[in-house]
Design a protein around this motif. Structure first.
Motif, PDB file in Angstrom:
ATOM      1  N   PRO A  56       1.065  -1.123   0.075  1.00 28.14           N
ATOM      2  CA  PRO A  56      -0.105   0.243  -0.020  1.00 28.14           C
ATOM      3  C   PRO A  56       0.816   1.175   0.060  1.00 28.14           C
ATOM      4  N   ASP A  57       0.240   2.331  -0.396  1.00 22.20           N
ATOM      5  CA  ASP A  57       0.821   3.757  -0.375  1.00 22.20           C
ATOM      6  C   ASP A  57      -0.383   4.644  -0.191  1.00 22.20           C
ATOM      7  N   PRO A  58      -0.092   5.286   1.017  1.00 20.98           N
ATOM      8  CA  PRO A  58       1.007   5.341   1.962  1.00 20.98           C
ATOM      9  C   PRO A  58       1.059   4.050   2.779  1.00 20.98           C
ATOM     10  N   ARG A  59       2.329   3.870   3.506  1.00 21.11           N
ATOM     11  CA  ARG A  59       2.655   2.810   4.227  1.00 21.11           C
ATOM     12  C   ARG A  59       2.486   3.244   5.822  1.00 21.11           C
ATOM     13  N   MET A  60       1.846   2.515   6.668  1.00 19.57           N
ATOM     14  CA  MET A  60       1.779   2.851   7.997  1.00 19.57           C
ATOM     15  C   MET A  60       2.998   2.250   8.839  1.00 19.57           C
ATOM     16  N   VAL A  61       3.975   3.130   9.417  1.00 19.28           N
ATOM     17  CA  VAL A  61       5.236   2.354  10.377  1.00 19.28           C
ATOM     18  C   VAL A  61       5.254   3.183  11.431  1.00 19.28           C
ATOM     19  N   VAL A 187      -1.182  -0.796   7.385  1.00 19.72           N
ATOM     20  CA  VAL A 187      -1.975  -0.042   7.117  1.00 19.72           C
ATOM     21  C   VAL A 187      -2.494   0.696   8.383  1.00 19.72           C
ATOM     22  N   TYR A 188      -3.187   1.890   8.115  1.00 16.57           N
ATOM     23  CA  TYR A 188      -3.679   2.689   9.096  1.00 16.57           C
ATOM     24  C   TYR A 188      -4.829   2.203  10.005  1.00 16.57           C
ATOM     25  N   ARG A 198       2.671   6.482  12.230  1.00 13.86           N
ATOM     26  CA  ARG A 198       2.355   7.394  11.148  1.00 13.86           C
ATOM     27  C   ARG A 198       2.538   6.822   9.525  1.00 13.86           C
ATOM     28  N   GLU A 199       1.838   7.201   8.722  1.00 11.71           N
ATOM     29  CA  GLU A 199       1.877   7.104   7.158  1.00 11.71           C
ATOM     30  C   GLU A 199       3.228   7.707   6.935  1.00 11.71           C
ATOM     31  N   ILE A 200       3.695   6.831   5.910  1.00  7.32           N
ATOM     32  CA  ILE A 200       4.938   7.536   5.068  1.00  7.32           C
ATOM     33  C   ILE A 200       4.569   7.080   3.864  1.00  7.32           C
ATOM     34  N   PHE A 205       9.398   4.186   2.401  1.00  4.89           N
ATOM     35  CA  PHE A 205       9.269   3.034   2.802  1.00  4.89           C
ATOM     36  C   PHE A 205      10.490   1.868   2.352  1.00  4.89           C
ATOM     37  N   MET A 206      10.197   2.098   1.020  1.00  6.94           N
ATOM     38  CA  MET A 206      11.380   1.046   0.410  1.00  6.94           C
ATOM     39  C   MET A 206      12.891   1.541   0.423  1.00  6.94           C
ATOM     40  N   GLN A 207      12.982   2.804   0.573  1.00 14.45           N
ATOM     41  CA  GLN A 207      14.339   3.180   0.641  1.00 14.45           C
ATOM     42  C   GLN A 207      15.138   2.724   1.887  1.00 14.45           C
ATOM     43  N   ILE A 208      14.020   2.659   3.260  1.00 16.94           N
ATOM     44  CA  ILE A 208      14.685   2.388   4.410  1.00 16.94           C
ATOM     45  C   ILE A 208      14.758   0.759   4.504  1.00 16.94           C
TER      46      ILE A 208
END
Length: 212
Positions: A56-61, A187-188, A198-200, A205-208
């Motif tokens: 999903p985009d955004p991603r809850m992290v 997901v949120y 929070r959502e990013i 997310f993929m970079q991290i």
């Protein structure tokens, strides 16, 4: 829609639908599951339906240093006699996560096939569980996939108030001490947001995820 075959490959997450579906089909064998998580993808589907693979985009992290613990929860943690363990009862935890009733859901996405697949990953050292005990009774817990610098949370359950929250907080504190980059919450939900998640953007997310 991209349909998987026996080949061990996923399309890039940038090819996901607006809802976040990357692909359908395939199987839940360990090497495919691990490739999925390392690629920012996870399975989520109903029993009797084709496997759907999501990013999903955004991603809850949750960044471990951003964990929020309310004053009432801190007081509860100081006074509770509950015990928190890790990887002591994985199969029991995932089964409880499958059984727990959730608002707005008629069933569970944690099928018998998924229980066996993730238990296999646990035996390989990738799937991890956290258990919360009141004496000898399992009253809460969670499980997910440990990628070494990112923990991909899958599901949690509670039989008593604060049980899953206690397990989650203890896990995040441990991962923070071990310098994990983030916890993937997928997901949120308001519950996760209240704990500091929070959502990013999926790209961030993929970079991290790829910076291991």
């Amino acid at each position: 829609m991209y349909f998987l075959n026996k080949d061990l490959v996923f399309p890039p997450v940038s090819a996901a639908s607006p809802e976040g579906v990357v692909a359908a089909g395939g199987d839940l064998r360990p090497d495919r599951l691990l490739l999925a998580y390392r690629s920012g993808i996870f399975p989520w589907f109903e029993d009797g339906s084709p496997i759907l693979w999501w990013s999903p985009d955004p991603r809850m992290v949750l960044f471990p240093e951003e964990l929020k613990i309310r004053k009432s929860m801190r007081q509860f943690m100081r006074n509770t006699t509950w015990k928190v363990t890790r990887n002591k009862a994985f199969r029991q935890v995932i089964r409880e996560c499958a059984l727990i009733k959730r608002p707005g859901q008629a069933g569970t996405w944690i099928t018998a096939e998924m229980i066996e697949a993730y238990t296999h990953l646990h035996e390989m050292g990738y799937a991890q569980s956290v258990e919360v005990w009141e004496e000898d009774e399992l009253i809460g817990g969670l499980y997910g996939i440990d990628l070494g610098h990112v923990f991909c949370g899958e599901s949690m359950f509670a039989r008593k108030s604060n049980a899953s929250k206690l397990g989650f907080v203890k896990l995040v504190e441990t991962l923070r001490d071990e310098n994990y980059a983030l916890i993937d919450c997928q997901v949120y939900t308001e519950h996760l947001a209240s704990l500091g998640a929070r959502e990013i953007d999926r790209e961030e997310f993929m970079q991290i995820l790829n910076n291991d």
